[in-house]
Design an enzyme around this catalytic site. Structure first.
Site, PDB file in Angstrom:
ATOM      1  N   SER A 277     -74.631  -8.059  21.546  1.00  0.00           N
ATOM      2  CA  SER A 277     -74.235  -8.829  20.358  1.00  0.00           C
ATOM      3  C   SER A 277     -74.853  -8.306  19.070  1.00  0.00           C
ATOM      4  O   SER A 277     -76.013  -7.883  19.038  1.00  0.00           O
ATOM      5  CB  SER A 277     -74.666 -10.283  20.562  1.00  0.00           C
ATOM      6  OG  SER A 277     -74.585 -10.998  19.357  1.00  0.00           O
TER       7      SER A 277
ATOM      8  N   GLU B 291     -75.887 -10.200  16.967  1.00  0.00           N
ATOM      9  CA  GLU B 291     -77.039 -11.091  16.700  1.00  0.00           C
ATOM     10  C   GLU B 291     -78.352 -10.337  16.912  1.00  0.00           C
ATOM     11  O   GLU B 291     -79.393 -10.748  16.407  1.00  0.00           O
ATOM     12  CB  GLU B 291     -76.999 -12.300  17.634  1.00  0.00           C
ATOM     13  CG  GLU B 291     -76.163 -13.456  17.134  1.00  0.00           C
ATOM     14  CD  GLU B 291     -76.810 -14.215  15.972  1.00  0.00           C
ATOM     15  OE1 GLU B 291     -77.960 -14.655  16.122  1.00  0.00           O
ATOM     16  OE2 GLU B 291     -76.159 -14.348  14.930  1.00  0.00           O
TER      17      GLU B 291
ATOM     18  N   TYR C 207     -81.310 -16.706  21.426  1.00  0.00           N
ATOM     19  CA  TYR C 207     -80.121 -16.011  21.933  1.00  0.00           C
ATOM     20  C   TYR C 207     -80.190 -14.518  21.591  1.00  0.00           C
ATOM     21  O   TYR C 207     -79.972 -13.656  22.450  1.00  0.00           O
ATOM     22  CB  TYR C 207     -78.862 -16.639  21.319  1.00  0.00           C
ATOM     23  CG  TYR C 207     -77.595 -15.840  21.569  1.00  0.00           C
ATOM     24  CD1 TYR C 207     -76.895 -15.960  22.761  1.00  0.00           C
ATOM     25  CD2 TYR C 207     -77.105 -14.952  20.599  1.00  0.00           C
ATOM     26  CE1 TYR C 207     -75.735 -15.219  22.989  1.00  0.00           C
ATOM     27  CE2 TYR C 207     -75.945 -14.218  20.818  1.00  0.00           C
ATOM     28  CZ  TYR C 207     -75.269 -14.358  22.012  1.00  0.00           C
ATOM     29  OH  TYR C 207     -74.135 -13.617  22.235  1.00  0.00           O
TER      30      TYR C 207
HETATM   31  P1  NAP Z   1     -67.906 -18.024  26.036  1.00  0.00           P
HETATM   32  O1  NAP Z   1     -66.506 -18.385  25.674  1.00  0.00           O
HETATM   33  O2  NAP Z   1     -69.026 -18.942  25.688  1.00  0.00           O
HETATM   34  O3  NAP Z   1     -67.931 -17.784  27.635  1.00  0.00           O
HETATM   35  C1  NAP Z   1     -69.127 -17.691  28.356  1.00  0.00           C
HETATM   36  C2  NAP Z   1     -68.826 -17.576  29.823  1.00  0.00           C
HETATM   37  O4  NAP Z   1     -70.059 -17.482  30.560  1.00  0.00           O
HETATM   38  C3  NAP Z   1     -68.079 -18.788  30.424  1.00  0.00           C
HETATM   39  O5  NAP Z   1     -67.117 -18.318  31.329  1.00  0.00           O
HETATM   40  C4  NAP Z   1     -69.181 -19.527  31.158  1.00  0.00           C
HETATM   41  O6  NAP Z   1     -68.727 -20.304  32.225  1.00  0.00           O
HETATM   42  C5  NAP Z   1     -69.991 -18.347  31.682  1.00  0.00           C
HETATM   43  N1  NAP Z   1     -71.337 -18.731  32.139  1.00  0.00           N
HETATM   44  C6  NAP Z   1     -72.310 -19.293  31.391  1.00  0.00           C
HETATM   45  N2  NAP Z   1     -73.403 -19.494  32.155  1.00  0.00           N
HETATM   46  C7  NAP Z   1     -73.107 -19.039  33.406  1.00  0.00           C
HETATM   47  C8  NAP Z   1     -73.835 -18.987  34.639  1.00  0.00           C
HETATM   48  N3  NAP Z   1     -75.074 -19.450  34.758  1.00  0.00           N
HETATM   49  N4  NAP Z   1     -73.233 -18.433  35.717  1.00  0.00           N
HETATM   50  C9  NAP Z   1     -71.968 -17.987  35.628  1.00  0.00           C
HETATM   51  N5  NAP Z   1     -71.228 -18.020  34.492  1.00  0.00           N
HETATM   52  C10 NAP Z   1     -71.795 -18.557  33.405  1.00  0.00           C
HETATM   53  O7  NAP Z   1     -68.286 -16.601  25.444  1.00  0.00           O
HETATM   54  P2  NAP Z   1     -67.334 -15.430  24.840  1.00  0.00           P
HETATM   55  O8  NAP Z   1     -67.126 -15.680  23.387  1.00  0.00           O
HETATM   56  O9  NAP Z   1     -66.176 -15.220  25.739  1.00  0.00           O
HETATM   57  O10 NAP Z   1     -68.327 -14.182  24.928  1.00  0.00           O
HETATM   58  C11 NAP Z   1     -68.383 -13.373  26.095  1.00  0.00           C
HETATM   59  C12 NAP Z   1     -69.688 -12.601  26.099  1.00  0.00           C
HETATM   60  O11 NAP Z   1     -69.761 -11.784  24.930  1.00  0.00           O
HETATM   61  C13 NAP Z   1     -70.946 -13.463  26.068  1.00  0.00           C
HETATM   62  O12 NAP Z   1     -71.935 -12.805  26.821  1.00  0.00           O
HETATM   63  C14 NAP Z   1     -71.344 -13.489  24.605  1.00  0.00           C
HETATM   64  O13 NAP Z   1     -72.735 -13.725  24.459  1.00  0.00           O
HETATM   65  C15 NAP Z   1     -70.956 -12.072  24.204  1.00  0.00           C
HETATM   66  N6  NAP Z   1     -70.626 -11.893  22.795  1.00  0.00           N
HETATM   67  C16 NAP Z   1     -69.662 -12.663  22.225  1.00  0.00           C
HETATM   68  C17 NAP Z   1     -69.319 -12.453  20.902  1.00  0.00           C
HETATM   69  C18 NAP Z   1     -68.255 -13.287  20.232  1.00  0.00           C
HETATM   70  O14 NAP Z   1     -68.184 -13.258  18.998  1.00  0.00           O
HETATM   71  N7  NAP Z   1     -67.421 -13.992  20.988  1.00  0.00           N
HETATM   72  C19 NAP Z   1     -69.958 -11.434  20.162  1.00  0.00           C
HETATM   73  C20 NAP Z   1     -70.932 -10.666  20.792  1.00  0.00           C
HETATM   74  C21 NAP Z   1     -71.246 -10.885  22.122  1.00  0.00           C
HETATM   75  P3  NAP Z   1     -68.294 -21.867  32.041  1.00  0.00           P
HETATM   76  O15 NAP Z   1     -66.851 -21.815  31.634  1.00  0.00           O
HETATM   77  O16 NAP Z   1     -68.535 -22.410  33.386  1.00  0.00           O
HETATM   78  O17 NAP Z   1     -69.174 -22.453  30.973  1.00  0.00           O
HETATM   79  O1  G4F Z   2     -69.498 -19.157  14.739  1.00  0.00           O
HETATM   80  P1  G4F Z   2     -70.970 -19.140  14.837  1.00  0.00           P
HETATM   81  O2  G4F Z   2     -71.622 -20.256  15.578  1.00  0.00           O
HETATM   82  O3  G4F Z   2     -71.347 -17.717  15.423  1.00  0.00           O
HETATM   83  P2  G4F Z   2     -72.708 -16.855  15.431  1.00  0.00           P
HETATM   84  O4  G4F Z   2     -73.907 -17.700  15.359  1.00  0.00           O
HETATM   85  O5  G4F Z   2     -72.560 -15.772  14.425  1.00  0.00           O
HETATM   86  O6  G4F Z   2     -72.669 -16.247  16.918  1.00  0.00           O
HETATM   87  C1  G4F Z   2     -71.461 -15.753  17.475  1.00  0.00           C
HETATM   88  O7  G4F Z   2     -71.356 -14.379  17.211  1.00  0.00           O
HETATM   89  C2  G4F Z   2     -72.367 -13.564  17.833  1.00  0.00           C
HETATM   90  C3  G4F Z   2     -72.103 -12.118  17.406  1.00  0.00           C
HETATM   91  O8  G4F Z   2     -72.727 -11.889  16.163  1.00  0.00           O
HETATM   92  C4  G4F Z   2     -72.274 -13.748  19.328  1.00  0.00           C
HETATM   93  F1  G4F Z   2     -73.157 -12.948  19.957  1.00  0.00           F
HETATM   94  C5  G4F Z   2     -72.525 -15.207  19.688  1.00  0.00           C
HETATM   95  O9  G4F Z   2     -72.390 -15.386  21.096  1.00  0.00           O
HETATM   96  C6  G4F Z   2     -71.480 -16.055  18.977  1.00  0.00           C
HETATM   97  O10 G4F Z   2     -70.222 -15.757  19.535  1.00  0.00           O
HETATM   98  O11 G4F Z   2     -71.613 -19.141  13.357  1.00  0.00           O
HETATM   99  C7  G4F Z   2     -71.199 -18.219  12.378  1.00  0.00           C
HETATM  100  C8  G4F Z   2     -71.880 -18.551  11.061  1.00  0.00           C
HETATM  101  C9  G4F Z   2     -73.393 -18.773  11.158  1.00  0.00           C
HETATM  102  O12 G4F Z   2     -74.027 -18.119  10.084  1.00  0.00           O
HETATM  103  C10 G4F Z   2     -73.574 -20.274  10.999  1.00  0.00           C
HETATM  104  O13 G4F Z   2     -74.808 -20.675  10.412  1.00  0.00           O
HETATM  105  O14 G4F Z   2     -71.344 -19.791  10.574  1.00  0.00           O
HETATM  106  C11 G4F Z   2     -72.408 -20.599  10.095  1.00  0.00           C
HETATM  107  N1  G4F Z   2     -72.004 -21.994  10.154  1.00  0.00           N
HETATM  108  C12 G4F Z   2     -71.896 -22.814   9.057  1.00  0.00           C
HETATM  109  N2  G4F Z   2     -71.545 -24.038   9.463  1.00  0.00           N
HETATM  110  C13 G4F Z   2     -71.707 -22.697  11.248  1.00  0.00           C
HETATM  111  C14 G4F Z   2     -71.418 -23.994  10.813  1.00  0.00           C
HETATM  112  N3  G4F Z   2     -71.648 -22.350  12.548  1.00  0.00           N
HETATM  113  C15 G4F Z   2     -71.294 -23.305  13.446  1.00  0.00           C
HETATM  114  N4  G4F Z   2     -71.217 -22.972  14.748  1.00  0.00           N
HETATM  115  N5  G4F Z   2     -71.016 -24.589  13.066  1.00  0.00           N
HETATM  116  C16 G4F Z   2     -71.063 -24.990  11.751  1.00  0.00           C
HETATM  117  O15 G4F Z   2     -70.832 -26.162  11.438  1.00  0.00           O
END
Ligand code: NAP
Ligand code: G4F
Length: 328
Positions: A127, A129, A151
């Site tokens: 990520s 992050e 995280y």
């Molecule tokens: P998500 O929608 O939150 O999905 C997370 C998945 O992990 C769900 O299927 C969840 O299962 C599963 N999980 C959580 N804890 C588990 C456990 N103990 N054992 C087995 N499965 C478990 O996340 P996403 O947005 O698809 O992201 C996918 C991956 O990319 C994550 O690792 C996230 O940190 C990483 N990532 C995401 C972003 C982004 O912007 N989306 C960016 C950078 C990295 P349940 O359905 O049972 O909860």
């Molecule tokens: O959508 P967010 O919660 O995503 P965040 O924290 O950037 O993390 C996501 O992206 C990461 C990659 O950079 C992943 F690794 C991680 O798993 C996840 O998918 O928040 C985005 C931004 C933040 O700066 C937050 O402070 O939006 C700001 N924000 C403002 N108001 C809010 C809110 N975020 C959330 N969730 N809810 C609010 O009400």
């Protein structure tokens, strides 16, 4: 003459990325297996339309033996480790559990590969992050990490253990350092979806306002469907490596809100309330990725723009909420 299909295992298949990746791999003729954790009620909403073409298995990132048994049973050619506790705010309220899932969980999957078959190719969902308090603008594969949440810290561990198993055991292990990516399948607690869902609900008269936190934070937002393609491309190369996956464009939370509410025909200033309780203990103020390495080596480029993404999400939420009103 028919050849056996490639077999892939996806952890986190019920999540946003898991559903897009499963679709992507099925379309390429893969036999797709998914790891799901046991729940009192099944949580397969995002993959319901695929379930008859998937093979799902119960295992848990917390349970080493369940992962070893799963990999031994499935014998995949590729493992995509997408499972994690992925919501940043929860990582402050549950820092130890986040470390167990998001950091040590990666080692458990890698250990299973090391024990069962070291030729399995491995993708780790890292990520942006990890860059946190950014040292360089834009961020690339050489930018030092300074995570700002439990995280982010856990993801730094997951990244380096992936690199370490590649260097120690010769495993084809890749870390994709992915910037924020969204879609209509995004969880509703994340900013983009919280906003598009609220815009739809306000537009259709179900509510009047939405509370948000830091409107000044800036992110590099892309479309999840583009990012799963990059995951697959990494595992098709001759050698394993790490890649930043990003659009290179950055917008503020306020810009996203304005665009989403505008798409729904609303003035966001009349409906958004800034709530200090939603500010984070430590914020990542700015992220913008430099994905030139992925562009050059993987021939990967994002296809969906920020504006198209926001439109797609607002339109999908408007349609969904309308249907909910018509048939509650
Ligand atoms: P998500 O929608 O939150 O999905 C997370 C998945 O992990 C769900 O299927 C969840 O299962 C599963 N999980 C959580 N804890 C588990 C456990 N103990 N054992 C087995 N499965 C478990 O996340 P996403 O947005 O698809 O992201 C996918 C991956 O990319 C994550 O690792 C996230 O940190 C990483 N990532 C995401 C972003 C982004 O912007 N989306 C960016 C950078 C990295 P349940 O359905 O049972 O909860
Ligand atoms: O959508 P967010 O919660 O995503 P965040 O924290 O950037 O993390 C996501 O992206 C990461 C990659 O950079 C992943 F690794 C991680 O798993 C996840 O998918 O928040 C985005 C931004 C933040 O700066 C937050 O402070 O939006 C700001 N924000 C403002 N108001 C809010 C809110 N975020 C959330 N969730 N809810 C609010 O009400």
């Amino acid at each position: 003459m028919s050849t056996d299909p490639q077999r892939a295992l996806i952890t986190g298949i019920t999540g946003q990325d898991g559903a897009y990746l499963a679709e992507f791999l099925l379309a390429r003729g893969y036999e797709v297996h998914g790891m799901v954790r046991r729940a009192s009620t099944e949580n397969f909403e995002r993959i319901a339309h695929l379930c008859d073409r998937l093979q799902l298995h119960q295992a848990d990132l917390l349970d080493q033996l369940s992962i070893v048994n799963l990999i031994n049973e499935v014998r995949p050619a590729e493992v995509y480790n997408l499972a994690a506790q992925s919501f940043v705010p929860t990582s402050w309220s549950q820092p130890l559990l986040t470390g167990e899932y998001t950091a040590l969980g990666v080692t458990r999957v890698l250990e299973a590969i090391r024990l069962v078959d070291r030729s399995i190719r491995f993708f780790q969902a890292s990520s942006s992050e990890m860059f946190g308090h950014v040292r360089q603008e834009p961020q690339n594969e050489q930018t030092p990490f300074w995570p700002r949440s439990p995280y982010g810290v856990a993801k730094v561990y997951g990244h380096w253990i992936t690199v370490n198993y590649r260097e120690s055991y010769g495993i084809f292990a890749c870390s994709g350092i992915m910037f924020n990516h969204e879609s209509p399948r995004r969880g509703k607690e994340f900013l983009s979806r919280k906003v598009t869902d609220a815009a739809a609900r306000i537009k259709l008269g179900l509510t009047r306002e939405v509370k948000l936190g830091n409107m000044a934070a800036r992110r590099d937002w892309g479309f999840a469907g583009d990012y799963v393609r990059a995951m697959w491309l990494m595992l098709q190369q001759d050698a394993p490596d790490d890649y930043v996956i990003a659009t290179g464009r950055q917008h503020s939370v306020e810009e996203l809100v304005e665009l989403a509410f505008g798409r729904a025909g609303l003035d966001w200033r009349k409906h958004v309330v800034v709530d200090p309780a939603l500010f984070r203990p430590a914020e990542v103020n700015t992220l913008r990725g430099d994905a030139r390495k992925a562009e050059q080596k993987l021939c990967w480029r994002p296809e969906v723009s920020f504006e198209e993404l926001v439109r797609m999400m607002v339109d999908a939420d408007l349609e969904r909420v309308r249907k909910e009103i018509e048939a509650p």
